[in-house]
Design an enzyme around this catalytic site. Sequence first.
Site, PDB file in Angstrom:
ATOM      1  N   ILE A 165       2.366   1.486  -3.535  1.00  0.00           N
ATOM      2  CA  ILE A 165       1.403   1.735  -4.621  1.00  0.00           C
ATOM      3  C   ILE A 165       0.090   2.212  -3.994  1.00  0.00           C
ATOM      4  CG2 ILE A 165       0.295   0.771  -6.670  1.00  0.00           C
ATOM      5  CD1 ILE A 165       2.348  -1.507  -6.555  1.00  0.00           C
ATOM      6  N   VAL A 174       0.840  -1.205   0.000  1.00  0.00           N
ATOM      7  CA  VAL A 174       0.000   0.000   0.000  1.00  0.00           C
ATOM      8  C   VAL A 174       0.871   1.249   0.000  1.00  0.00           C
ATOM      9  CG1 VAL A 174      -1.636   1.349   1.363  1.00  0.00           C
ATOM     10  CG2 VAL A 174      -1.973  -1.103   1.068  1.00  0.00           C
ATOM     11  N   ALA A 175       1.929   1.207   0.777  1.00  0.00           N
ATOM     12  CA  ALA A 175       2.822   2.369   0.844  1.00  0.00           C
ATOM     13  C   ALA A 175       3.508   2.610  -0.498  1.00  0.00           C
ATOM     14  CB  ALA A 175       3.861   2.158   1.948  1.00  0.00           C
ATOM     15  N   ASP A 229     -33.046  -3.656  24.183  1.00  0.00           N
ATOM     16  CA  ASP A 229     -34.241  -3.857  24.983  1.00  0.00           C
ATOM     17  C   ASP A 229     -33.958  -5.001  25.954  1.00  0.00           C
ATOM     18  OD1 ASP A 229     -36.884  -3.766  25.881  1.00  0.00           O
ATOM     19  OD2 ASP A 229     -37.564  -5.185  24.358  1.00  0.00           O
ATOM     20  N   GLU A 278      -2.508   3.379  -5.180  1.00  0.00           N
ATOM     21  CA  GLU A 278      -3.690   2.981  -5.925  1.00  0.00           C
ATOM     22  C   GLU A 278      -4.247   1.645  -5.456  1.00  0.00           C
ATOM     23  OE1 GLU A 278      -0.886   3.903  -7.183  1.00  0.00           O
ATOM     24  OE2 GLU A 278      -1.241   5.750  -8.311  1.00  0.00           O
TER      25      GLU A 278
END
Length: 376
Positions: free
Chosen positions: A11, A8-9, A55, A13
């Site tokens: 790419i 993630v770091a 309830d 996208e």
Amino acid sequence: LISVTLAVAAIPEGIPLCVTISLSIGCSDMVRKNVLVRKLAAVETLGSASVICSDKTGTLTEGKMTMVNMYTGCVAYDVEGKGFDPTVGGIKREGSGKDGANDIAVRSSLLAAVLCCNTTISKVKDPETGEEKWEPKGNSSEAPIVVAARKIGLDEHLSKDYRRVLEVPFSSSRKMMLTVSDVSGRERLCEGGMPLPPGTKLLSVCKGAPNFILDYCTHQLTEDGGSRPLTAEDRQGVLDTVDHYSTRALRVLAIAAQSFEEMPFEEASEDITTDQKFEACRTGLQLLGLVASIDPDRDGVPESVLASRGAGIRVVMITGDYLKTAIAIAHNVNILLPDDDEALAAVDCARLRPGGEYLSHDDMDILTSSVRVFAR
């Protein structure tokens, strides 16, 4: 997870794909626990939950109430038996164990209560086992009354002999239900029941929250079926009995009645509202008694509440029960723990609108941020 983080770091996208995969994994885990999720976004929403409001009746408890005690004619009684089977158990005086099925106050209180009920019980066949069992049809809080009445020979179908003239259903504002039945030609409420004043044609019966019904009672039923004024000392004694039952996690209802020679309002008038009819029929009531029922905790609830606490989720119980009953049940299911301050963690809903006006948003946020039990 480290590899995914690096990917993630590297790419950016790929973030939507990683989130989708993570949520899909969450869905798979939930399916293994018999939780079906149709939309992936629901998993994210569930993961961000910090408060669960629940309830009580039928959710935290089984919703299968059984009467275990009653108080009438200034005498306390034990109600034996379990479940909805009226052929098992009976009603006995507390302490002595003497049979109370034929006591005037017991018969009068239970018949009057049945006249203010719309619930019936009958045998049904279990489709899986083929065995017959008793089941109620109607309101769960009325079922214990009908079962107890059957135990002393008062069938709920007897109410057909008492034509119902008026019904004002229970509401959160009234805190009680009211019915008016035709008792013309009767000298006593029922066989072995209390005598009715000469000329009585109609009987108004109220069933509901004890602290509200007591406000409209001026007399109380005595052990021999008579009537005497309800003094301040008597009133406090009744409230003490309610507290005694409530601290044992019992749900308590009060039964009160008033006899009339005719309707206390003009029946033909179309301008009279339901509330006006209700007010006219609830005045000068005679307290007949109290009935106390237990609703067992649902299996697994205490463990689930503790698991929620461990996950940082606050579980809040919202119930129409008396405050002390709500506190006792909250302790049973771990919503309240032994070291919790009950005065701060459990409140009556009247606290939300002191003086009839609701709290401001800021004050409401402060109150609800710490309270875990809201009662009627």
